[in-house]
Design a protein around this motif. Structure first.
Motif, PDB file in Angstrom:
ATOM      1  N   UNK A  60      -3.768   4.800   0.188  1.00 59.18           N
ATOM      2  CA  UNK A  60      -4.748   5.895  -1.160  1.00 59.18           C
ATOM      3  C   UNK A  60      -4.342   4.243  -2.424  1.00 59.18           C
ATOM      4  N   UNK A  61      -4.109   3.883  -1.841  1.00 59.04           N
ATOM      5  CA  UNK A  61      -3.963   3.088  -3.023  1.00 59.04           C
ATOM      6  C   UNK A  61      -3.101   1.606  -2.965  1.00 59.04           C
ATOM      7  N   UNK A  62      -2.344   0.745  -3.446  1.00 53.66           N
ATOM      8  CA  UNK A  62      -1.554  -0.040  -3.911  1.00 53.66           C
ATOM      9  C   UNK A  62      -0.885  -0.424  -4.668  1.00 53.66           C
ATOM     10  N   UNK A  63       0.287  -0.844  -5.129  1.00 57.69           N
ATOM     11  CA  UNK A  63       1.670  -0.940  -5.901  1.00 57.69           C
ATOM     12  C   UNK A  63       2.178  -2.477  -6.068  1.00 57.69           C
ATOM     13  N   UNK A  64       2.371  -2.553  -7.232  1.00 60.41           N
ATOM     14  CA  UNK A  64       2.906  -4.041  -7.178  1.00 60.41           C
ATOM     15  C   UNK A  64       3.455  -5.089  -8.204  1.00 60.41           C
ATOM     16  N   UNK A  65       4.346  -5.551  -8.092  1.00 58.99           N
ATOM     17  CA  UNK A  65       4.072  -6.712  -9.975  1.00 58.99           C
ATOM     18  C   UNK A  65       3.416  -8.411  -9.443  1.00 58.99           C
ATOM     19  N   UNK A  85       6.481   2.361  -3.467  1.00 57.85           N
ATOM     20  CA  UNK A  85       5.263   2.284  -2.468  1.00 57.85           C
ATOM     21  C   UNK A  85       5.705   3.783  -1.683  1.00 57.85           C
ATOM     22  N   UNK A  86       6.917   3.915  -1.001  1.00 60.11           N
ATOM     23  CA  UNK A  86       7.304   5.183  -0.174  1.00 60.11           C
ATOM     24  C   UNK A  86       7.531   6.284  -0.967  1.00 60.11           C
ATOM     25  N   UNK A  87       8.272   5.864  -1.691  1.00 60.91           N
ATOM     26  CA  UNK A  87       7.965   6.909  -3.027  1.00 60.91           C
ATOM     27  C   UNK A  87       7.049   7.687  -4.216  1.00 60.91           C
ATOM     28  N   UNK A  88       6.197   6.997  -3.874  1.00 59.43           N
ATOM     29  CA  UNK A  88       5.023   7.620  -4.629  1.00 59.43           C
ATOM     30  C   UNK A  88       3.872   7.741  -3.384  1.00 59.43           C
ATOM     31  N   UNK A  89       3.989   7.297  -1.664  1.00 60.31           N
ATOM     32  CA  UNK A  89       3.826   7.967  -1.071  1.00 60.31           C
ATOM     33  C   UNK A  89       3.944   9.182  -0.791  1.00 60.31           C
ATOM     34  N   UNK A  90       5.502  10.002  -1.070  1.00 55.95           N
ATOM     35  CA  UNK A  90       5.856  10.898  -1.171  1.00 55.95           C
ATOM     36  C   UNK A  90       5.497  11.807  -1.831  1.00 55.95           C
ATOM     37  N   UNK A  99       0.995  -0.960  -0.064  1.00 55.58           N
ATOM     38  CA  UNK A  99       0.232   0.092   0.026  1.00 55.58           C
ATOM     39  C   UNK A  99       0.551   1.381   0.103  1.00 55.58           C
ATOM     40  N   UNK A 100       0.036   1.899  -0.633  1.00 57.64           N
ATOM     41  CA  UNK A 100       0.589   3.546  -0.946  1.00 57.64           C
ATOM     42  C   UNK A 100       0.510   4.979  -0.428  1.00 57.64           C
ATOM     43  N   UNK A 101       0.664   5.258   1.019  1.00 57.63           N
ATOM     44  CA  UNK A 101      -0.415   6.437   2.026  1.00 57.63           C
ATOM     45  C   UNK A 101       0.108   7.721   1.614  1.00 57.63           C
ATOM     46  N   UNK A 102      -0.990   8.852   2.126  1.00 58.93           N
ATOM     47  CA  UNK A 102      -0.512   9.985   1.878  1.00 58.93           C
ATOM     48  C   UNK A 102       0.116  10.587   3.368  1.00 58.93           C
TER      49      UNK A 102
END
Length: 347
Positions: free
Chosen positions: A315-320, A339-344, A306-309
């Motif tokens: 707010x969403x999920x990223x994966x492979x 996920x952490x970079x997307x949250x930032x 999961x990625x967070x605000x």
């Protein structure tokens, strides 16, 4: 048979099991006793190694695809390896820079999400998955364009400039004038509002008789806008990139499995439901083979985080997704870092 905890394996059995799994994940082929006894392997005779391999097989951790072949890990064995033995390998400086560079490109958040999916696909040689945050956009304009009797194209323009086209069914006897009247009425009430907000306002005007619409236009508004509003809230928004990575030389002998996997990926609703189960996870989740119903037949693994605000809200999920012989030690930290970079970025 329940999988034994790693602590119940002897030191010798644990080392041989580790070498088998790592060898299989590296090559995709079964690992035999001769290879294990070779340079850098186990300091035991092939006969002793075969005895340990047989014990591990009886525990359900290894399997022999052919009588004379070596061993490969079962799904239970992979789960034991991932949970109890695997040593994570942090993304390299180059990989971290590639991820951060891809996410820092100017443009709407949707572009960053697509870049995320493509990045993960390229870096892991798998298919990248990103579930976009569910949100109802605020709208700027809607236009109904007749296509054929009983069908029309709906052009929806968001206040961020995003354009989406949808084909809808209409009453066969709907006139061009009713279509234009409905378009004008809906557009006048949409600007700056979500579908849900516009729906409530329009329905209130129709119920109170304030809306100057003929019967056909009123039916279109009442029937159509409610469906579009529900669709905006419920429809999963899933970005999948890199399906071609699932077709490599190692898959040529198992095309049916790959075909099943590609068919599953086409069903984005089901894939999104699987990723939803990772939303509440504290860290990256790993689904191996039949542990998830969706990809049980294709024998595939999913790694999702999961990625967070900035407030810590998911707010969403990223994966492979890829074959069960994914390089888990490398891919898991990479998905977590992404996920952490997307949250930032989302903030």
């Amino acid at each position: 048979m329940p999988t034994p905890p790693i602590t119940e394996l002897t030191t010798r059995a644990r080392e041989i099991f580790r070498l088998v799994v790592e060898g299989y994940l590296d090559t995709g082929t079964p690992v035999g006793s001769k290879a294990l006894a070779g340079a850098g392997g186990v300091n035991l005779s092939p006969a002793s190694i075969r005895s340990v391999l047989a014990d591990l097989e009886s525990l359900g951790l290894l399997a022999a695809p052919h009588t004379s072949a070596g061993r490969l890990p079962t799904e239970a064995g992979l789960r034991l390896f991932v949970d109890g033995i695997m040593q994570m390998a942090e993304p390299s400086i180059e990989e971290r820079q590639a991820i951060e560079r891809g996410l820092s490109a100017p443009g709407p958040i949707e572009a960053a999400l697509e870049a995320t999916s493509s990045l993960l696909s390229n870096l892991t040689s798998s298919a990248g998955l990103v579930m976009v945050p569910r949100r109802e956009p605020r709208l700027s304009h809607l236009q109904l364009v007749p296509l054929a009797p009983g069908r029309a194209l709906v052009v929806v323009v968001g206040d961020d400039g995003a354009v989406e086209n949808r084909v809808v069914d209409l009453p066969d006897d709907l006139t061009q004038g009713s279509l234009e009247q409905a378009s004008n009425f809906i557009s006048a009430h949409l600007k700056g509002r979500t579908f849900g907000e516009a729906t409530r306002l329009m329905q209130a005007e129709i119920t109170s008789g304030k809306a100057e619409l003929d019967a056909a236009s009123r039916e279109l508004v009442e029937r159509g806008i409610a469906v579009w509003s529900e669709d905006a809230l419920e429809r999963p928004v899933l970005i999948v990139r890199g399906q071609a990575n699932l077709l490599d030389e190692s898959t040529l002998s198992d095309l049916e499995r790959v075909r099943s996997l590609l068919d599953d990926l086409e069903n984005k609703q089901s894939v999104a439901e699987l990723l939803e189960s990772a939303r509440e996870a504290r860290s990256t989740r790993i689904f191996i083979g039949s542990e998830n119903r969706l990809f049980a037949l294709s024998g595939s693994s999913v790694i999702a985080s999961p990625y967070r605000d900035r407030d810590g809200k998911v707010v969403g999920v990223v994966g492979v997704i890829g074959p069960t012989r994914l390089n888990y030690a490398r891919v898991v930290p990479m998905v977590d870092f992404t996920a952490r970079s997307l949250g930032k970025l989302i903030g």
